[in-house]
Scaffold this active site. Structure first.
Site, PDB file in Angstrom:
ATOM      1  N   ALA A  77      80.836  95.047  29.712  1.00  0.00           N
ATOM      2  CA  ALA A  77      79.600  96.642  30.323  1.00  0.00           C
ATOM      3  C   ALA A  77      79.852  97.697  30.135  1.00  0.00           C
ATOM      4  O   ALA A  77      79.015  98.527  29.153  1.00  0.00           O
ATOM      5  CB  ALA A  77      78.771  95.937  31.272  1.00  0.00           C
ATOM      6  N   TYR A  78      81.389  98.054  30.040  1.00  0.00           N
ATOM      7  CA  TYR A  78      81.937  99.491  30.180  1.00  0.00           C
ATOM      8  C   TYR A  78      82.010 100.278  28.712  1.00  0.00           C
ATOM      9  O   TYR A  78      81.975 101.491  28.145  1.00  0.00           O
ATOM     10  CB  TYR A  78      82.959  99.177  30.873  1.00  0.00           C
ATOM     11  CG  TYR A  78      84.325 100.487  29.904  1.00  0.00           C
ATOM     12  CD1 TYR A  78      84.305 101.623  30.925  1.00  0.00           C
ATOM     13  CD2 TYR A  78      85.247 100.958  28.743  1.00  0.00           C
ATOM     14  CE1 TYR A  78      84.993 102.450  31.259  1.00  0.00           C
ATOM     15  CE2 TYR A  78      86.091 101.903  28.915  1.00  0.00           C
ATOM     16  CZ  TYR A  78      85.207 102.910  30.165  1.00  0.00           C
ATOM     17  OH  TYR A  78      86.486 104.384  29.795  1.00  0.00           O
ATOM     18  N   SER A  79      82.047  99.161  27.649  1.00  0.00           N
ATOM     19  CA  SER A  79      82.118  99.199  26.040  1.00  0.00           C
ATOM     20  C   SER A  79      80.676  99.853  25.809  1.00  0.00           C
ATOM     21  O   SER A  79      80.566 101.042  25.744  1.00  0.00           O
ATOM     22  CB  SER A  79      82.380  98.006  25.362  1.00  0.00           C
ATOM     23  OG  SER A  79      84.029  97.854  25.301  1.00  0.00           O
TER      24      SER A  79
END
Length: 263
Positions: A157-159
């Site tokens: 999700a962060y990536s």
């Protein structure tokens, strides 16, 4: 190098936590006039006091960057206080779930981090662009991350949010260039601080059955320079890209990671 930032008006989102404080104090040391923008006023006010102790001006503006109207209001308040805006630095962001596979990540977790890391920057950039166009001058520095430059398991999700921010940065750079506006992205690797020590390191230590110090050393070993970046390292990159020393640089991703993403 003389950066020529004295008296420039700089809006900084996320100015107090993690690397945000280092970025804020670096611009203050250059004599900039600062609008410190964010939700957690209890965290921002002490940083604003440090800015004023350095002899720089600072105003604190409450703002939820995921709300476009809030961001437009923050830009208006900055203009009312200082008469112009020269630089926007988007530090505010989150890390999302750590150690979860893509299929274990919930839709709510995914939406939350994409909203913060992508839509938040979109909102603030959209808010300052009319002023930059009128002035025919402006600098935007988005703080992304190296997980938006290389794949990373356990951080889907962060990536995704940081890969998306790169696209936003590059499109804005092409569109804003004719108005003498530079738009760039600083991509820190791991940065020493509460998030690294309190979330990333313990998760790795738990997963691998090692001590937290060993986990920190393993992270550092990933980088060519064998060390984790500091907030000050990131701040210096932001200063450069916000200055006219970088007048001919736009649309770039600048990794500040000791040698990982590009090597």
């Amino acid at each position: 190098m003389e950066l020529g930032l004295k008296s420039r008006v700089v809006m900084i989102t996320g100015p107090a936590k993690g690397m945000g404080e280092a970025v804020t104090l670096a611009f203050a040391a250059e004599g900039c006039r600062l609008a410190l923008v964010g939700r957690d006023l209890d965290a921002i006010e002490p940083v604003a006091a440090k800015v004023r102790a350095l002899g720089a001006e600072a105003i604190v503006i409450p703002c939820d960057i995921t709300d476009g109207a809030h961001c437009a209001g923050a830009a208006e308040r900055t203009l009312a206080a200082f008469g112009r805006i020269d630089v926007l630095v988007n530090v505010a962001g989150g890390s999302g779930p750590v150690g979860k596979t893509g299929w274990e990540t919930t839709r709510e977790e995914f939406d939350e981090i994409v909203e913060l890391n992508m839509a938040g920057c979109f909102n603030t950039m959209s808010a300052v662009m009319p002023t930059f166009i009128d002035q025919r001058y402006g600098k935007i520095v988005n703080v992304g991350g190296t997980f938006g430059m290389r794949g990373r398991a356990g951080r889907m999700a962060y990536s995704a949010s940081k890969w998306g921010l790169r696209g936003i940065t590059k499109s804005f750079a092409l569109e804003a260039g004719p108005y003498n506006v530079n738009v760039n992205c600083v991509a820190p690797g791991m940065v020493e601080g509460p998030r690294f020590r309190g979330k990333v390191v313990p998760e790795m230590a738990r997963r691998l059955g090692i001590t937290e110090e060993e986990a920190a050393e393993r992270h550092a070993a990933d980088y060519a320079l064998r060390r984790v970046s500091t907030g000050e390292d990131v701040a210096k990159a932001c200063l450069f890209l916000a200055s006219d020393a970088a007048r001919q640089i736009t649309g770039v991703d600048l990794p500040v990671d000791g040698g990982w993403a590009s090597l």
